[in-house]
Write an enzyme that holds these catalytic residues in place. Sequence first.
Site, PDB file in Angstrom:
ATOM      1  N   ARG A   1       0.746  -1.151   0.042  1.00 53.17           N
ATOM      2  CA  ARG A   1      -0.153   0.221  -0.044  1.00 53.17           C
ATOM      3  C   ARG A   1       0.985   1.348  -0.017  1.00 53.17           C
ATOM      4  NH1 ARG A   1      -2.960   2.086   4.937  1.00 53.17           N
ATOM      5  NH2 ARG A   1      -4.057   3.904   4.080  1.00 53.17           N
TER       6      ARG A   1
ATOM      7  N   HIS B   1       0.475   4.200  -2.661  1.00 48.68           N
ATOM      8  CA  HIS B   1       0.067   5.348  -2.449  1.00 48.68           C
ATOM      9  C   HIS B   1       1.252   6.447  -2.739  1.00 48.68           C
ATOM     10  CE1 HIS B   1      -4.017   5.039   0.011  1.00 48.68           C
ATOM     11  NE2 HIS B   1      -3.850   4.331  -0.920  1.00 48.68           N
TER      12      HIS B   1
ATOM     13  N   TRP C   1     -10.044  -9.041   2.655  1.00 45.58           N
ATOM     14  CA  TRP C   1     -10.695  -9.402   1.366  1.00 45.58           C
ATOM     15  C   TRP C   1     -10.715 -10.978   1.198  1.00 45.58           C
ATOM     16  CZ3 TRP C   1      -7.665  -4.992   1.690  1.00 45.58           C
ATOM     17  CH2 TRP C   1      -8.328  -3.921   1.246  1.00 45.58           C
TER      18      TRP C   1
END
Length: 291
Positions: free
Chosen positions: A43, A47, A187
Amino acid sequence: TAPQDKKLATPSKVDYNEVRKSVAALLDDANFDDGSYGPLFVRLGWHASGTYSHLDSTGGSNGGCMRFEPESGWGANKGLHLARERLEAVYRAHPGLTYADLYTLAAVVAIEEMGGPQIKWRPGRNDHKDGKKSPADGRLPDAAQGAQHIRDIFYRMGFNDQEIVALIGAHSLGRCHTDRSGYDGPWTFAPTTFSNEFFRLLLEEKWNLRRWNGPKQYEDTKTKTLMMLPADMALIEDPEFRKYVVVYAKDGDKFAKDFASAFEKLLELGIDFKTTDGSTHGKNESLWKRI
Ligand code: CCH
């Protein structure tokens, strides 16, 4: 010569294989989330890079600006200080290494160590001295929104529908945290293993709105332990996106291959790699041709 085969003009003294090893050694931590910093490193790299706009060539991973205000304080970047702090020892141990290279390489190492594909990566990003060149907040996707928003955000970076779906397949990794995004849960059943499980679950499970006090999110009806964001559901609601979800759910190898290409492209958005013949490439001329 293909751009990636040209020699860098200022070869760095940094031994990137050693950097890779140092990052890999920092991934496991039994007391952290699902036992690994891997998903958080992914991540971080995403980002750091996903602020790019091809419209004005601003944003992207060059500069390593997420360590400064304003980027460090963006809501979308909540929690990423934990990844940056974890990587600080690697930065210190390798004089000449830039934060901008480290944030992107850490994502690549994390994906590879979690069973994902090899991703082509090269050094050459500079660090800025402050956050003045960061774009205004709002360039990273909003999980509450749907297909149109996702296209606006990722087309701005220069991605097409197939690449968008492949990239979001990274949600096979990691989880949502109520104290960061407000959303909650993983998820997949194996959040530290790179796989196409996200796509299979999207198609094969029944997803209902979760009844809770938090933001609108979906849960699987069978175990009620897995989650999908409204933006994830857009991948099966939108017919163009859905086509690729079906392909990747069936073919994990194709997903891994397409993910590697799209992620490589993401990490290089807006970067000028200086080469020995005086030419520069980057600013995505070469990348644009692949769209
Ligand atoms: Fe993501 N992501 N992401 N994502 N993401 C979150 C967590 C991860 C969106 C929203 C969220 C990509 C695209 C999108 C990862 C990789 C990628 C969270 C939870 C939200 C919300 C943050 C929290 O609470 O900790 C949206 C919206 C989009 C697109 O529309 C792309 C692209 C990638 C990488 C290629 C990973 C990995 C995580 C897990 C982080 C962790 O801490 O476990």
